[in-house]
Write an enzyme that holds these catalytic residues in place. Structure first.
Site, PDB file in Angstrom:
ATOM      1  N   GLU A  89      -7.078  -6.194  -0.615  1.00 50.65           N
ATOM      2  CA  GLU A  89      -7.187  -5.156   0.411  1.00 50.65           C
ATOM      3  C   GLU A  89      -6.100  -4.119   0.202  1.00 50.65           C
ATOM      4  O   GLU A  89      -4.979  -4.458  -0.200  1.00 50.65           O
ATOM      5  CB  GLU A  89      -7.059  -5.792   1.795  1.00 50.65           C
ATOM      6  N   ARG A  98     -10.077   0.662   5.312  1.00 49.64           N
ATOM      7  CA  ARG A  98      -9.331   0.037   4.238  1.00 49.64           C
ATOM      8  C   ARG A  98     -10.252  -0.236   3.042  1.00 49.64           C
ATOM      9  O   ARG A  98     -11.449  -0.500   3.200  1.00 49.64           O
ATOM     10  CB  ARG A  98      -8.707  -1.288   4.703  1.00 49.64           C
ATOM     11  N   ARG A 155      -9.887   1.795  11.603  1.00 52.05           N
ATOM     12  CA  ARG A 155      -8.957   1.390  10.539  1.00 52.05           C
ATOM     13  C   ARG A 155      -9.741   1.213   9.236  1.00 52.05           C
ATOM     14  O   ARG A 155     -10.369   0.182   9.012  1.00 52.05           O
ATOM     15  CB  ARG A 155      -8.242   0.091  10.912  1.00 52.05           C
ATOM     16  N   CYS A 213       0.795  -1.220   0.000  1.00 50.82           N
ATOM     17  CA  CYS A 213       0.000   0.000   0.000  1.00 50.82           C
ATOM     18  C   CYS A 213       0.828   1.270   0.000  1.00 50.82           C
ATOM     19  O   CYS A 213       0.292   2.343  -0.230  1.00 50.82           O
ATOM     20  CB  CYS A 213      -0.936   0.024   1.212  1.00 50.82           C
TER      21      CYS A 213
END
Length: 409
Positions: A199, A244, A242, A152
């Site tokens: 993800e 995502r 969090r 990422c």
């Protein structure tokens, strides 16, 4: 059988398990766990070291001095589906999909310390660099799901800012990291799994004014897969904010043109998450901040507050949730600090970080000591690994809806 150019060198090695390199261990452990012909080179590697049964026993004793790994997954033939685990990290996807009775048939992770953690928990040494043709040659021909949290940093807000400040490129212009997505797409194109499950960071959707995300979407659509995504917050599954980006796609050749993934079918826990549910009662004093560091963080926060910025440390409330834990947590722990009576705040312990991401950790969030996540690395590496991890229960919730689609075919 795969051609393995290093095989000839084994003849010159001593008759010792310790002389096996990372690739050889990956081949052997994958063969042991899957019995797939793509890994049958394992038998030739073993034959150079001695009689097969004694060598396998020696490997088991050396690599598992305390017994077997705790999370092997379903036995061969008992699984409901198979999957491969790319950019595997410490196995958040693997644990989630194994909990749904999936069996992993290939894993790949570049970082040597994450490989250690993965092996300790799943009994399998991941293959290394997924850009390598040698590594790709060991991917089984058929499997049901390709999953992974592809790197990422090229797309994250922090990563982009850092690269710009250093005069470096980002996104797909980052040759080393950004283009890893195209290796993932290449594997999908070659093996044609029933589905992919990916993800990435929240910022993936908006990076470069949406151009990066559009390239990813168009690439996967052109492979004749559906494409659905949603930014999900892990706070409903663990006591951590969090967000995502989750991406799911189905092979239209298998499911038909009208297939899609419905995120509204996810089961969201009703119970409110509380960070005090994962805190240990008597943590080692080493996790308490020094006077120097605590004073620095307070002065830093004060300075930025005066400038109207939001930068600063994050003291948790026991009945609330934490900020997002990052891979840099070991540096000062500033994003998540635990207040303590009569002394400076402390960092989370690595065990608490594991629980914060939803991994079972005895006795914090599981009573089963035999199925408790193993942390075989230093605190520094553990913080990095958990900071880079997925929220495992969220992945399991998405995975549950995904595999239900298989049952309807």
């Amino acid at each position: 059988m795969n051609e393995y150019p290093v095989l000839k060198d084994i003849k010159q090695k001593k008759n010792s398990i310790s002389n096996l390199d990372q690739l050889e261990r990956a081949i052997i452990t994958h063969h042991v766990s899957t019995k797939l012909s793509v890994y049958e080179l394992s038998e030739e590697i073993i034959s150079k070291l001695g009689e097969a049964n004694s060598v396998y026993q020696a490997i088991q004793e050396q690599l598992f001095p305390n017994g077997s790994a705790p999370f092997h997954g379903p036995k061969i033939g008992d699984e409901d589906f198979t999957f491969i685990d790319l950019f595997a990290g410490i196995g958040g996807f693997r644990m989630a999909l194994q909990s749904l009775n999936g069996r992993c048939v290939f894993s790949s992770e570049y970082d040597k310390y994450a490989q250690q953690t993965y092996f300790a928990n799943y009994g399998e040494v991941p293959f290394g660099d997924i850009t390598s043709d040698v590594v790709k040659s060991f991917i089984p021909e058929t499997f049901d799901i390709l999953c992974g949290g592809f790197p990422c940093q090229p797309f994250s807000i922090a990563g982009v800012s850092k690269k710009i400040s250093l005069g470096r490129l980002h996104g797909f212009d980052d040759i080393k990291q950004g283009n890893l997505f195209f290796h993932l797409a290449e594997i999908i194109a070659k093996h044609r799994p029933k589905a992919f499950f990916l993800e990435n960071v929240k910022n993936l959707v908006s990076h470069d004014k949406g151009n990066t995300f559009n390239v990813i979407k168009e690439t996967l659509l052109k492979l004749n897969y559906s494409f659905d995504y949603k930014v999900l917050d892990g706070k409903y599954f663990v006591p951590q904010h969090r967000e995502r980006t989750i991406i799911v796609g189905f092979n239209k050749e298998y499911f038909g043109e009208d297939v899609n993934f419905d995120f509204s079918l996810l089961t969201i826990p009703d119970e409110k998450q509380r960070v005090d549910s994962i805190l240990q009662p008597d943590p080692d004093p080493k996790f308490t901040l020094s006077d120097k560091l605590w004073n620095y963080l307070q002065e830093y926060a004060k300075k930025h507050k005066e400038k109207g910025n939001g930068f600063g440390f994050g003291l948790i409330k026991p009945d609330g949730i934490t900020r997002t834990i990052s891979a840099r947590y070991n540096k000062d722990g500033s994003e998540i600090l635990i207040p303590q009576d009569g002394k400076n705040p402390r960092r989370l312990t690595p065990q608490e970080c594991a629980a914060l991401q939803g991994y079972p950790l005895f006795p914090i969030n599981t009573k089963d000591m035999h199925h408790s996540f193993v942390i075989p690395v230093s605190d520094t590496q553990a913080y990095k690994q958990f900071g880079n991890s997925v929220v495992m229960p969220l992945i399991a919730a998405v995975g549950k809806v995904l595999v239900q689609k298989f049952e309807k075919i």
